[in-house]
Design a protein around this motif. Structure first.
Motif, PDB file in Angstrom:
ATOM      1  N   GLN A   1       0.841  -1.187   0.000  1.00  0.00           N
ATOM      2  CA  GLN A   1       0.000   0.000   0.000  1.00  0.00           C
ATOM      3  C   GLN A   1       0.880   1.243   0.000  1.00  0.00           C
ATOM      4  O   GLN A   1       1.879   1.302   0.709  1.00  0.00           O
ATOM      5  CB  GLN A   1      -0.906   0.002   1.234  1.00  0.00           C
ATOM      6  N   VAL A   2       0.485   2.229  -0.803  1.00  0.00           N
ATOM      7  CA  VAL A   2       1.252   3.462  -0.936  1.00  0.00           C
ATOM      8  C   VAL A   2       0.545   4.581  -0.172  1.00  0.00           C
ATOM      9  O   VAL A   2      -0.675   4.707  -0.216  1.00  0.00           O
ATOM     10  CB  VAL A   2       1.396   3.848  -2.416  1.00  0.00           C
ATOM     11  N   GLN A   3       1.336   5.368   0.523  1.00  0.00           N
ATOM     12  CA  GLN A   3       0.805   6.543   1.206  1.00  0.00           C
ATOM     13  C   GLN A   3       1.391   7.798   0.578  1.00  0.00           C
ATOM     14  O   GLN A   3       2.550   7.812   0.151  1.00  0.00           O
ATOM     15  CB  GLN A   3       1.154   6.525   2.700  1.00  0.00           C
ATOM     16  N   LEU A   4       0.582   8.838   0.548  1.00  0.00           N
ATOM     17  CA  LEU A   4       1.007  10.140   0.033  1.00  0.00           C
ATOM     18  C   LEU A   4       0.875  11.170   1.141  1.00  0.00           C
ATOM     19  O   LEU A   4      -0.169  11.252   1.785  1.00  0.00           O
ATOM     20  CB  LEU A   4       0.143  10.558  -1.153  1.00  0.00           C
ATOM     21  N   VAL A   5       1.925  11.940   1.325  1.00  0.00           N
ATOM     22  CA  VAL A   5       1.918  12.983   2.349  1.00  0.00           C
ATOM     23  C   VAL A   5       2.215  14.312   1.676  1.00  0.00           C
ATOM     24  O   VAL A   5       3.302  14.508   1.121  1.00  0.00           O
ATOM     25  CB  VAL A   5       2.942  12.702   3.453  1.00  0.00           C
ATOM     26  N   GLU A   6       1.245  15.215   1.738  1.00  0.00           N
ATOM     27  CA  GLU A   6       1.393  16.541   1.146  1.00  0.00           C
ATOM     28  C   GLU A   6       1.859  17.537   2.194  1.00  0.00           C
ATOM     29  O   GLU A   6       1.552  17.403   3.371  1.00  0.00           O
ATOM     30  CB  GLU A   6       0.069  17.022   0.541  1.00  0.00           C
ATOM     31  N   SER A   7       2.545  18.548   1.743  1.00  0.00           N
ATOM     32  CA  SER A   7       2.969  19.640   2.618  1.00  0.00           C
ATOM     33  C   SER A   7       3.141  20.895   1.784  1.00  0.00           C
ATOM     34  O   SER A   7       3.198  20.832   0.552  1.00  0.00           O
ATOM     35  CB  SER A   7       4.272  19.289   3.335  1.00  0.00           C
ATOM     36  N   GLY A   8       3.218  22.025   2.481  1.00  0.00           N
ATOM     37  CA  GLY A   8       3.503  23.278   1.802  1.00  0.00           C
ATOM     38  C   GLY A   8       2.328  24.207   1.640  1.00  0.00           C
ATOM     39  O   GLY A   8       2.492  25.335   1.176  1.00  0.00           O
ATOM     40  N   GLY A   9       1.140  23.758   2.013  1.00  0.00           N
ATOM     41  CA  GLY A   9      -0.006  24.647   1.918  1.00  0.00           C
ATOM     42  C   GLY A   9       0.028  25.712   2.995  1.00  0.00           C
ATOM     43  O   GLY A   9       0.880  25.696   3.886  1.00  0.00           O
ATOM     44  N   GLY A  10      -0.895  26.657   2.883  1.00  0.00           N
ATOM     45  CA  GLY A  10      -0.958  27.715   3.884  1.00  0.00           C
ATOM     46  C   GLY A  10      -1.699  28.921   3.374  1.00  0.00           C
ATOM     47  O   GLY A  10      -2.419  28.857   2.372  1.00  0.00           O
ATOM     48  N   LEU A  11      -1.501  30.014   4.073  1.00  0.00           N
ATOM     49  CA  LEU A  11      -2.144  31.285   3.734  1.00  0.00           C
ATOM     50  C   LEU A  11      -1.132  32.198   3.065  1.00  0.00           C
ATOM     51  O   LEU A  11      -0.013  32.369   3.563  1.00  0.00           O
ATOM     52  CB  LEU A  11      -2.683  31.936   5.012  1.00  0.00           C
ATOM     53  N   VAL A  12      -1.529  32.775   1.945  1.00  0.00           N
ATOM     54  CA  VAL A  12      -0.637  33.657   1.211  1.00  0.00           C
ATOM     55  C   VAL A  12      -1.455  34.797   0.618  1.00  0.00           C
ATOM     56  O   VAL A  12      -2.643  34.623   0.331  1.00  0.00           O
ATOM     57  CB  VAL A  12       0.112  32.886   0.101  1.00  0.00           C
ATOM     58  N   GLN A  13      -0.835  35.933   0.452  1.00  0.00           N
ATOM     59  CA  GLN A  13      -1.528  37.058  -0.160  1.00  0.00           C
ATOM     60  C   GLN A  13      -1.570  36.895  -1.675  1.00  0.00           C
ATOM     61  O   GLN A  13      -0.702  36.231  -2.268  1.00  0.00           O
ATOM     62  CB  GLN A  13      -0.828  38.372   0.196  1.00  0.00           C
ATOM     63  N   PHE A 101      -6.421   2.530 -10.445  1.00  0.00           N
ATOM     64  CA  PHE A 101      -6.901   2.686  -9.072  1.00  0.00           C
ATOM     65  C   PHE A 101      -6.092   3.820  -8.429  1.00  0.00           C
ATOM     66  O   PHE A 101      -5.068   3.568  -7.794  1.00  0.00           O
ATOM     67  CB  PHE A 101      -6.744   1.392  -8.288  1.00  0.00           C
ATOM     68  N   PRO A 102      -6.539   5.065  -8.608  1.00  0.00           N
ATOM     69  CA  PRO A 102      -5.776   6.205  -8.092  1.00  0.00           C
ATOM     70  C   PRO A 102      -5.596   6.148  -6.588  1.00  0.00           C
ATOM     71  O   PRO A 102      -6.465   5.660  -5.860  1.00  0.00           O
ATOM     72  CB  PRO A 102      -6.637   7.408  -8.502  1.00  0.00           C
ATOM     73  N   THR A 103      -4.460   6.654  -6.143  1.00  0.00           N
ATOM     74  CA  THR A 103      -4.186   6.800  -4.720  1.00  0.00           C
ATOM     75  C   THR A 103      -4.129   8.280  -4.403  1.00  0.00           C
ATOM     76  O   THR A 103      -3.353   9.011  -5.030  1.00  0.00           O
ATOM     77  CB  THR A 103      -2.848   6.130  -4.347  1.00  0.00           C
ATOM     78  N   TRP A 104      -4.920   8.703  -3.432  1.00  0.00           N
ATOM     79  CA  TRP A 104      -5.033  10.124  -3.089  1.00  0.00           C
ATOM     80  C   TRP A 104      -4.356  10.434  -1.761  1.00  0.00           C
ATOM     81  O   TRP A 104      -4.381   9.621  -0.828  1.00  0.00           O
ATOM     82  CB  TRP A 104      -6.504  10.524  -2.983  1.00  0.00           C
ATOM     83  N   GLY A 105      -3.801  11.633  -1.699  1.00  0.00           N
ATOM     84  CA  GLY A 105      -3.315  12.153  -0.442  1.00  0.00           C
ATOM     85  C   GLY A 105      -4.465  12.745   0.351  1.00  0.00           C
ATOM     86  O   GLY A 105      -5.611  12.785  -0.111  1.00  0.00           O
ATOM     87  N   GLN A 106      -4.138  13.235   1.546  1.00  0.00           N
ATOM     88  CA  GLN A 106      -5.179  13.750   2.432  1.00  0.00           C
ATOM     89  C   GLN A 106      -5.577  15.178   2.096  1.00  0.00           C
ATOM     90  O   GLN A 106      -6.608  15.664   2.569  1.00  0.00           O
ATOM     91  CB  GLN A 106      -4.713  13.672   3.897  1.00  0.00           C
ATOM     92  N   GLY A 107      -4.783  15.834   1.293  1.00  0.00           N
ATOM     93  CA  GLY A 107      -5.072  17.208   0.893  1.00  0.00           C
ATOM     94  C   GLY A 107      -4.385  18.222   1.774  1.00  0.00           C
ATOM     95  O   GLY A 107      -4.129  17.975   2.952  1.00  0.00           O
ATOM     96  N   THR A 108      -4.082  19.351   1.185  1.00  0.00           N
ATOM     97  CA  THR A 108      -3.489  20.457   1.924  1.00  0.00           C
ATOM     98  C   THR A 108      -4.203  21.747   1.519  1.00  0.00           C
ATOM     99  O   THR A 108      -4.455  21.985   0.331  1.00  0.00           O
ATOM    100  CB  THR A 108      -1.971  20.554   1.665  1.00  0.00           C
ATOM    101  N   GLN A 109      -4.533  22.557   2.509  1.00  0.00           N
ATOM    102  CA  GLN A 109      -5.307  23.766   2.259  1.00  0.00           C
ATOM    103  C   GLN A 109      -4.420  24.885   1.755  1.00  0.00           C
ATOM    104  O   GLN A 109      -3.360  25.170   2.341  1.00  0.00           O
ATOM    105  CB  GLN A 109      -6.011  24.211   3.535  1.00  0.00           C
ATOM    106  N   VAL A 110      -4.844  25.512   0.690  1.00  0.00           N
ATOM    107  CA  VAL A 110      -4.204  26.721   0.179  1.00  0.00           C
ATOM    108  C   VAL A 110      -5.240  27.828   0.213  1.00  0.00           C
ATOM    109  O   VAL A 110      -6.314  27.698  -0.382  1.00  0.00           O
ATOM    110  CB  VAL A 110      -3.679  26.519  -1.253  1.00  0.00           C
TER     111      VAL A 110
END
Length: 114
Positions: A1-13, A101-110
């Motif tokens: 099983q493959v896991q995806l970990v996203e990072s780098g999202g946040g609040l920007v002007q 069979f796509p594998t999705w990450g948990q998502g990161t808010q931008v």
């Protein structure tokens, strides 16, 4: 099983930049295409960009020139450089391994403030 970990999202002007990263781990034998999708509140999830392991890229027409997708195959990591961000880019961004069979990450808010 493959896991995806996203990072780098946040609040920007508006007008600013962000770089998202997505690292794949687990039972990785071969990964072909990876990509980024996004989903804004009340809207359907949409393709942002995709990239094959050979480096071929595909972008949503509306994002060409502002967003750049890249990947480091040795690190099983895909990146999304987002420049000149607009308020309408506000969404949850999802990393995906594309395929039957796509594998999705948990998502990161931008969030882009105007």
């Amino acid at each position: 099983q493959v896991q995806l970990v996203e990072s780098g999202g946040g609040l920007v002007q508006a007008g600013g930049s962000l770089r998202l990263s997505c690292a794949a781990s687990g039972s990785i034998f071969s990964i072909n295409a990876m990509g980024w999708y996004r989903q804004a509140p009340g809207k359907q999830r949409e393709l942002v960009a995709s990239i094959t392991n050979g480096g071929s890229t595909n972008y949503a027409d509306s994002l060409k020139g502002r967003f750049t997708i890249s990947r480091d195959n040795a690190k099983n990591t895909v990146y999304l450089q987002m420049n000149s961000l607009k308020a309408e880019d506000t969404a949850v961004y999802y990393c995906v391994i594309l395929g039957r069979f796509p594998t999705w990450g948990q998502g990161t808010q931008v969030t882009v403030s105007s």
